[in-house]
Each structure stands twice: as C-alpha cells, then as structure tokens.
Design a protein around this motif. Structure first.
Motif, mmCIF file in Angstrom:
data_model
loop_
_atom_site.group_PDB
_atom_site.id
_atom_site.type_symbol
_atom_site.label_atom_id
_atom_site.label_comp_id
_atom_site.label_asym_id
_atom_site.label_seq_id
_atom_site.Cartn_x
_atom_site.Cartn_y
_atom_site.Cartn_z
ATOM 1 N N SER A 334 38.846 34.831 32.775
ATOM 2 C CA SER A 334 39.007 34.024 34.107
ATOM 3 C C SER A 334 39.999 33.022 33.315
ATOM 4 O O SER A 334 39.712 32.546 32.406
ATOM 5 N N THR A 335 40.752 32.326 34.174
ATOM 6 C CA THR A 335 41.419 31.278 34.044
ATOM 7 C C THR A 335 41.943 30.455 35.291
ATOM 8 O O THR A 335 41.972 30.852 36.547
ATOM 9 N N LYS A 336 41.961 29.146 34.972
ATOM 10 C CA LYS A 336 42.818 28.263 36.072
ATOM 11 C C LYS A 336 43.672 27.406 35.408
ATOM 12 O O LYS A 336 43.787 27.070 34.129
ATOM 13 N N LEU A 337 44.682 27.405 36.162
ATOM 14 C CA LEU A 337 45.921 26.538 35.662
ATOM 15 C C LEU A 337 46.763 25.888 36.665
ATOM 16 O O LEU A 337 46.394 26.161 37.976
ATOM 17 N N LYS A 338 47.695 25.097 36.317
ATOM 18 C CA LYS A 338 48.450 24.296 37.487
ATOM 19 C C LYS A 338 49.812 24.575 37.228
ATOM 20 O O LYS A 338 50.283 24.317 36.094
ATOM 21 N N LEU A 339 50.548 25.535 38.077
ATOM 22 C CA LEU A 339 51.762 25.983 37.889
ATOM 23 C C LEU A 339 52.654 25.170 38.751
ATOM 24 O O LEU A 339 52.642 25.534 39.697
ATOM 25 N N MET A 340 53.416 24.395 38.109
ATOM 26 C CA MET A 340 54.445 23.744 38.723
ATOM 27 C C MET A 340 53.650 22.961 40.138
ATOM 28 O O MET A 340 54.188 22.608 41.008
ATOM 29 N N GLY A 341 52.499 22.029 39.567
ATOM 30 C CA GLY A 341 51.730 21.527 40.569
ATOM 31 C C GLY A 341 50.859 22.213 41.324
ATOM 32 O O GLY A 341 50.152 21.694 42.194
ATOM 33 N N VAL A 342 50.993 23.771 41.362
ATOM 34 C CA VAL A 342 50.271 24.615 42.396
ATOM 35 C C VAL A 342 49.099 25.060 41.618
ATOM 36 O O VAL A 342 48.965 25.632 40.669
ATOM 37 N N ASP A 343 47.645 24.788 41.952
ATOM 38 C CA ASP A 343 46.359 25.297 41.754
ATOM 39 C C ASP A 343 46.522 26.788 41.697
ATOM 40 O O ASP A 343 46.654 27.303 42.780
ATOM 41 N N VAL A 344 46.107 27.537 40.600
ATOM 42 C CA VAL A 344 45.917 29.000 40.653
ATOM 43 C C VAL A 344 44.532 29.332 39.953
ATOM 44 O O VAL A 344 44.690 28.695 38.853
ATOM 45 N N GLY A 345 43.947 30.004 40.522
ATOM 46 C CA GLY A 345 42.590 30.209 39.526
ATOM 47 C C GLY A 345 42.363 32.034 39.700
ATOM 48 O O GLY A 345 42.245 32.323 40.973
ATOM 49 N N SER A 346 41.818 32.402 38.795
ATOM 50 C CA SER A 346 41.344 33.890 38.849
ATOM 51 C C SER A 346 40.125 33.978 38.071
ATOM 52 O O SER A 346 40.139 33.682 36.837
ATOM 53 N N ILE A 347 39.114 34.550 38.474
ATOM 54 C CA ILE A 347 37.935 34.740 37.904
ATOM 55 C C ILE A 347 37.317 36.095 37.965
ATOM 56 O O ILE A 347 37.629 36.981 39.103
ATOM 57 N N GLY A 348 37.084 36.674 36.994
ATOM 58 C CA GLY A 348 36.352 38.114 36.712
ATOM 59 C C GLY A 348 37.371 39.166 37.324
ATOM 60 O O GLY A 348 38.225 39.383 37.297
ATOM 61 N N ASP A 349 36.375 39.929 38.352
ATOM 62 C CA ASP A 349 37.009 41.134 38.905
ATOM 63 C C ASP A 349 37.699 40.787 40.177
ATOM 64 O O ASP A 349 37.408 40.892 41.365
ATOM 65 N N ALA A 350 38.905 40.161 39.873
ATOM 66 C CA ALA A 350 39.823 39.515 41.121
ATOM 67 C C ALA A 350 40.181 40.578 42.186
ATOM 68 O O ALA A 350 40.526 40.272 43.100
ATOM 69 N N HIS A 351 40.368 41.860 41.539
ATOM 70 C CA HIS A 351 40.896 42.946 42.461
ATOM 71 C C HIS A 351 39.885 43.868 43.139
ATOM 72 O O HIS A 351 40.134 44.881 43.525
ATOM 73 N N ALA A 352 38.694 43.475 43.028
ATOM 74 C CA ALA A 352 37.428 44.126 43.624
ATOM 75 C C ALA A 352 37.656 45.716 43.061
ATOM 76 O O ALA A 352 37.460 46.550 43.878
ATOM 77 N N SER A 353 37.866 46.045 41.722
ATOM 78 C CA SER A 353 37.871 47.242 41.460
ATOM 79 C C SER A 353 36.306 47.772 41.052
ATOM 80 O O SER A 353 36.230 49.177 40.719
#
Length: 848
Positions: A334-353
């Motif tokens: 899981s990761t959270k970051l700010k790309l060029m001021g844009v919040d982006v977060g991805s946790i666990g099974d983000a693609h519902a696999s």
C-alpha cells in the motif's frame, strides 16, 4: 544458478574478537540496516565496513525531484559521514565493488583492493530499466535515479525547452515533475493504457491523467516508442508505433527498475529467472554467509520496489546476524503519495482480484475525486482501495485493511463521509502498525508518549515513526494527541514538523518581529526547508501582514497552484479568469469587452452567484494576454484564486427596489473596495441586503449586512460549502462608520487568531464563549485591541494593488506564465448542453 539455499550452515567463524561484516550499498535500505545494527548492539559482534558506489552518503531518493524545487541536496541526506565514524563504522564512498570471491570470502574493488569478510550484506538496490529502443543511447537521453543523474539533467535542461519522460509509473511521474520544475514543457509517454497501471484501475488512471495534464504536463498512454531519431524542431524525435511522432530536447527513461544483482550473478549466488537475489525469511541467500536486502532481493518470486519492505528486510537481516525473532514474511505494498500536488493512494487488492471481491466506486468529476473500495463478498472486510484527488481517507482505510477491522454499515458511508466517524486511533489495537516503514505500532507510540515524549517531533525521534515516507504523519499526530489527552496534557498544535507553532503563533511572531519572508521566519523560529503545509500558510500570513505582491521572488515558491498563476485551476487543466465586478454593476462597454475577450480566446462564460462573470478554459500562457485586455478596459483582478475576500453580493436596495430602505448598492461598493484582496485563513464572502426581504442572502455569508429603517444589522460567521451555517446576529441598527469599524476589527481578529484553512464559522465555534466572547472583543473592546486592529486594516486598505496589473508591469513575473507556452491549439470547452451534467457517480456492486 548456484545450488539451493542451505539452512544447515555450521561452519565456525574465524577466531577473532569480532567478525568482519561488509555491507555493499549505502542507499536508504543499506543505511537503515546500519541504524538497526547499531540499535541491536551489533557492533559488539562485528567490525563493519560500508561500501557505497556513489560519492554521496545515503540520501532520500523518494524526494529527489524536490532538489529541482529548491531543496538543497544535503537536505536529503539521511546521516552525516561523521555519524558512521562516531558509531565505529567505516564508510567508504565511491568504492565500487567489481567482483565477489565466495570461496575466499573476499570482495575485489574497482581499485584492485581486496577486502575479507565473514558475513556479507548485499544492499545494492536496483538500476533503472531502459527499454531497448533504437537510439536510446544518444546524448540527451538520461535516467532518473541518483543525485549525479540530477546534475546531468539540470545541465541538459539549461538550454532546452521541452522534455519527455518515457514511463508513467510512480518514478516516471516524479521524473516529469523534475522536468516541470526546471521550466520545460513536459510530456509523459506510457506504453500501458493508463498511468500508474500497477496501483490504479482504469477510472483512477484516467482521473490522474486529467489532473496531471491540468498542471501543464501532456500525457500519452497506450503509446509504444519504436525509435529515437534526430528531430527537426528539437534535438530528438520519438517515433511511435502508430506512425505518429513527438519532438523534444531532453528524454528521461523511467520505465521501471531491475534488481542490481550483477555482483551476485558473478559470484554464483542463486537468482530468479527475471533477476533478484533469492532470499529466505532471514534474508539469507543461497550462500549462508551472504544476506541480501532491499530491491536487489527476491523473496518467494517477488521484488519489493518500495522503501518500507526494504526496511523490513533490513530488520530481519539484523535479527539473523544478532539473534532475534524478526523474519521477513512479505510486505504490504500500500502506498500514499502526492504526485505534482495530486493525492494518490493505493491499498491492498486495489484491482479486486481476490475471489468474491466486491467494489464500491465514487467518481466525482466536478471536484476531481475518485474513490474505490474493494471488500470481501459480504462487505465485512476491506481488501483494498484506490484514492485519487483526495487522500484524506487513506490512513483510516489503511487501518481497516491492515487490522481487518469490521466495516461500518452501510459501507457506502466510507465513501461519502456521512453517517460514520473516522476510525478513532485509540480504538485500534496496540498491535496496529502506524508506521510501516519503521514497523512502529500504536502501542509503541503510546508508550513513548507515556514515557515523557510529549510532541510529535520527540515521538519521531525516539520511535522513527513518520520519518520514512511520511504517509502516517496525520494518524501519528492523532494518536499522540489522544494519548496526551488521557494523561491530562494539552496536545501539541504545531503547524507542521518545520514550525513548532500554530498558525496564530506564527502570525504574531512575524508581526512582532516584522518578518517579511519565509526564509527569515524559518531561520528564526523553524527548521528544515518547509513543506506544502507551512509554505502556503506562511505565504498567507505574510500577505495579511504586509500585503506584498505574492509573485515577488521571496514569495513565489510558497504559493499553491491558484496563487502561483493568479487564477483558479479547473478540472480540465485550464484556468478561470474572474474580473472584479463590484456589486454586479457593469457598463455596456464592460460587458462588450468581456464578450469579445471570451470569443477571442474561446472561453466559456458564466454569470456566478457572486454577481460576476467568470471566463473558463484559459491556458496558463494565455492568462497575461487575457488580463492585458481586461486591465486596459478598466477591470481589475477579482482575486477568486486567493484565500481572501471574494465578493460582496447585493440587491439593488433603495436605488431601484420599492421595498428597499437603505442604499445597499452604495454600501456594497464601499465594502468591496475596502476589503478586496485581504488575505485570510480561508476565503471570505459578504452580502448586503437593502431590506429584511433578504434578496442578497446575507445570512449565509461570513459578513452579512441587512438594512433596517434605522441603519444596518450585522450578521457574522456564516458560510455555505460542505458545512453550511447561518450567520449569527452580531449588532443591530448600526450607522455606517460603526458598521465598518466592527467589520474591520472582526476581520483582523480572525486573520490574527484563525487557524490554517479555518472558516469563520468554525473559528467562532471553537472560541470559549463563542459569539458572546466575540462581541466582547469587538464591540466592548475587552482586550484593548480595537484601535490596533483598525489601524492594521487601514494599512491593508492603503497598500492594496491589483495583482494582475502589477504582474503585467513586471517582465520577470510575466515570464513565469510564458514558460508554459504551447503552440498547439486548445479546443473551446464544450457548453453544458454538449457535455451533460458533471455530477458524482456512485456505482455499487451487490453490497448494500
């Protein structure tokens, strides 16, 4: 490949007081290994030598692009070489290892020197993957990985206008930000059909693309580069598989990484089919004397390309060497970051696999927000999530995921933010991991607070929580605050880690010390280089105090996107132009000018609820030209981009209306011209109604004025937005001088004491005594500040300037906009009937 991992290594160490431990690699993971080894008293067992191939000691690669934003390279340093010497560790920089002789247990350096080891730790990291595109070796093509790379890129960009990044993943977007910060027209070319394909789904990638393009970075997805050739209008030409091409001066490759396992291969260690040094749970390679950690290591067929898993491997390796129970058993990506001021977060099974996984989706195109929750089939447990445009829920959702907490009912409330409170940190089990980078639990943080560490800075120092990627900082502060409250200690209200003061305290420090720049305030009362919390906050404070132009050189780098370009960024990446129209009163010639400008530049026009005409769809490079025409016609900036006084709404009052009892139009004009441009913790809106029929809706504004037969009634601290609130009646039947005196005092008291991004309604509600206390300060002058507040307001009124007029008079400021020029035409934005309504769309699959 070498033989299988032997877990029955029984060879006795050499008979020496300490074993020789060599560590190859001084990156973030290698440095963390040394920190953990020191903490575990490993130096009592080992004589340690660290070999770093780069000339620089360990530094934070995650924030490399900030160097182009003004951060000094030394500020990225994780430890000074002197620290290694103090610990008794030999740090050798610029020491490239050429070969590994496992039989002799020796490393051979490029210089020819040979070093003996008893145990060896490989922390060689990774190398950038450069696709085998014909022409990739040309001069002017770079990778983006080290401080040395940054120096080469900066030199190449000095004489360049355009740049292209090949790769649209995490590193690719960071590289694009680096080019953007260097002033280049930047484009991103990604082979996959969306940006960040590993972390985001189609909808999330599409929204991220819109936001990135809104910052002036053009994005090409589903695009394969076949060759790099000589350009005609620029240095290079990228020829694409579909027959199209793109010309550019600088090319950065950021198409992924490959484990730096060349030394292991040469030494005959077991590696994976696609690379990576095979390790077990103790991070031991196929040679029991050799361990591997970080991006060079392969655990159960997987390379972990984030810092946090590398840190976990480092801790497991120390346990292996010093005796401990820690083992590496995989890691949460899981990761959270700010790309060029844009919040982006991805946790666990983000693609519902996962089998039976269900999805909840929220797509809010109006506000540029996408949220996706992935749950188990019963909707009881969170399996994954995606956040784009709003990362405020990340830490809460991460705790639901990591600790398998039961989800609230309905689950939809987690997306909408209604009907459910955020997961209270102290309700989490003590075993809940707050900081994945350093494996710090909630229980460890609470224990540190109870041991006397009573602010976040002290907690970070003693536990390391929040010092990795920084994604846990908000949750960490919540836990610390609640733990302090349980001890009966007042929580720390520091603005951020760079200033141990609240906004109110910083305001007073700047005012009393007559401090007029961020650097001076930081040098006297703060530390570090600042962040995206304290920089715009201090910018607002300085503007409220001294009213200097926000684009003067000392202030430029502090502004958020809107203030940086004196315009509001829109969802499609263009900007809005909002001239001031006091009271909504405009001449026919003014209307004609606005219409002609809108037609000339292809802008969408709308009459707003604030009695102005907004023009939408302007590119950054067009803004000076548009404003040049508007200024020439007598208009001035409406400052719709600032946390400042926006408009004063009005009815026509006694001028035209048969019910009007006072000249609401005249008062509206005087109020708007008096307070225009006043910077505050949050935006401010006024309204004046000419009678109690309230056509101007004054009771929903921060400052509302309603006419009576004997004068004016003053209402304060109302607002619309996400948390609408009616204003409170503050004083009645005021004459105009008294009305203005009270407004002067109230606004300056708010500017002095309000917290960052705090609206007037919340500000008043948070005061002990609320409305009654505020009346005592403003009307009865309880604090003896009345004259001082009025004088300060007079200084603000007297120093007002139209920020766009001042900008156009300064070629240096105008150049800030022309750096983003693009010769390609932009289509006129579609009208409402052409595009349909932009409304939040929620898709729920078999959950509620």
């Amino acid at each position: 490949m070498a033989g299988e991992i032997d877990h029955h290594f029984t060879e006795q160490p050499k008979v020496v007081e300490k074993q020789q431990l060599l560590v190859v690699g001084n990156g973030m993971v290698g440095h963390h290994f040394i920190e953990q080894l020191v903490a575990a008293d490993g130096l009592a067992r080992f004589e340690v030598t660290v070999l770093g191939a780069e000339p620089d000691p360990a530094y934070d690669r995650v924030h490399l692009s900030e160097v182009f934003g003004g951060k000094a390279p030394d500020a990225l340093r994780l430890a000074d070489p002197a620290w290694y010497a103090e610990q008794g560790v030999s740090l050798r920089l610029g020491a490239k290892v050429e070969s590994l002789d496992r039989a002799a247990r020796q490393l051979c350096l490029e210089s020819g020197e040979r070093l003996d080891y008893d145990r060896l730790v490989l922390a060689t990291g990774s190398v950038p993957f450069v696709p085998p595109i014909p022409g990739h070796e040309r001069a002017g093509c770079f990778v983006y990985r080290t401080l040395g790379d940054l120096d080469e890129i900066r030199d190449a960009c000095a004489a360049a206008r355009t740049g292209v990044v090949i790769g649209g993943g995490l590193l690719g977007l960071e590289a694009a930000n680096a080019l953007r910060l260097l002033g280049l027209k930047t484009r991103v070319v990604e082979f996959a059909p969306r940006l960040m394909p590993v972390q985001l789904d189609e909808s999330g990638g599409a929204l991220l693309r819109e936001k990135i393009q809104g910052l002036g970075v053009e994005v090409y997805t589903a695009t394969a580069t076949e060759a790099i050739e000589d350009g005609e209008t620029a240095r290079h030409r990228l020829r694409f598989a579909d027959g199209q091409h793109l010309e550019t001066d600088v090319i950065l490759f950021s198409a992924g990484i490959r484990p730096a396992d060349a030394l292991a291969r040469q030494g005959g260690l077991r590696v994976g089919e696609r690379g990576g040094i095979c390790i077990d749970e103790g991070c031991i390679s196929s040679d029991p004397a050799i361990l591997a950690i970080g991006e060079c290591a392969l655990w159960q067929g997987r390379i972990y390309g984030l810092v946090a898993p590398g840190y976990q491997m480092a801790r497991a390796a120390v346990a292996t060497l010093c005796g401990g129970e820690t083992r590496f058993q995989g890691a949460d990506m899981s990761t959270k970051l700010k790309l060029m001021g844009v919040d982006v977060g991805s946790i666990g099974d983000a693609h519902a696999s996962s089998e039976g996984a269900q999805e909840l989706l929220l797509l809010d195109r109006v506000n540029g927000i996408y949220k996706k929750l992935v749950t188990d089939g019963e909707g009881k447990r969170l399996l994954g999530a995606i956040l784009v445009g709003d990362g405020s829920d990340y830490e809460r959702l991460l705790q639901y995921y990591q600790n398998a907490l039961p989800l609230p009912e309905p689950v939809l409330s987690l997306l909408m933010g209604e009907g459910v409170e955020a997961a209270a940190p102290m309700v989490l089990p003590d075993s809940a991991i707050l900081c994945s980078c350093h494996n710090v639990s909630k229980g460890a943080v609470v224990a540190a607070v109870r041991a006397g560490n009573q602010d976040v800075a002290a907690i970070k120092s003693c536990t390391k929580a929040g010092t990795g990627c920084g994604g846990c900082s908000n949750l960490l502060k919540q836990v610390v605050d609640v733990a302090l409250a349980e001890l009966g200690v007042e929580a720390d209200h520091s603005l951020c880690e760079h200033f141990a003061y609240s906004r109110q305290e910083l305001y007073h420090l700047a005012r009393v010390g007559e401090i007029k720049t961020f650097d001076a305030l930081r040098d006297r009362h703060g530390q570090g280089l600042g962040c995206d919390i304290c920089k715009p906050t201090v910018a607002s404070i300085l503007a409220s105090l001294w009213n200097e132009h926000v684009l003067e050189k000392p202030h430029r780098g502090l502004q958020d996107t809107n203030d940086a370009f004196l315009a509001n960024l829109q969802r499609d990446g263009t900007y809005s132009v909002v001239p001031r129209i006091p009271g909504g009163e405009i001449t026919p010639d003014g209307l004609i000018t606005i219409g002609e400008v809108a037609r000339k530049y292809g802008l969408y026009t709308k009459i707003t609820g604030g009695q102005r005409i907004d023009l939408f769809g302007a590119r950054v490079d067009q803004l000076p030209d548009i404003w040049g025409e508007l200024i020439a016609a007598g208009f001035e900036t409406g400052q719709a981009y600032g946390k400042s006084v926006r408009t004063v709404k009005s009815c026509v009052g006694s001028t035209w209306c048969r019910y009007g009892v006072q000249d609401s139009m005249g008062l509206t004009m005087r109020l708007e011209h008096r307070y225009k441009g006043l910077r505050a913790p949050h935006k401010l809106k006024f309204a004046v109604s000419g009678c109690t029929r309230e056509c101007a809706e004054a009771q929903s504004k921060d400052i509302g004025v309603i006419a009576t037969e004997r004068g004016w009634n003053l209402y304060v601290c109302g607002n619309g937005g996400m948390r609408p609130r009616h204003a409170d009646l503050f004083a009645t039947d005021l004459d105009e001088p008294t009305l203005i005196r009270y407004i002067d005092r109230l606004l300056m008291f708010y500017v002095r004491t309000g917290e960052r991004l705090q609206r007037t309604s919340v500000w008043m509600e948070s005061m002990e005594g609320g409305l009654d206390y505020l009346k005592s300060v403003i009307v009865a002058d309880r604090l003896g500040l009345g004259a001082e507040l009025e004088a300060h307001m007079e200084s603000i009124v007297g120093s007002w300037q139209c920020e766009w007029r001042s900008t156009l008079a300064d070629p240096d400021k105008v150049a800030l906009f022309k750096a983003f020029v693009d010769d390609e035409p932009v289509a006129t934005p579609p009208r409402r009937e052409e595009r349909g309504q932009w409304v939040p769309a929620i898709k729920i699959k078999e959950l509620i």
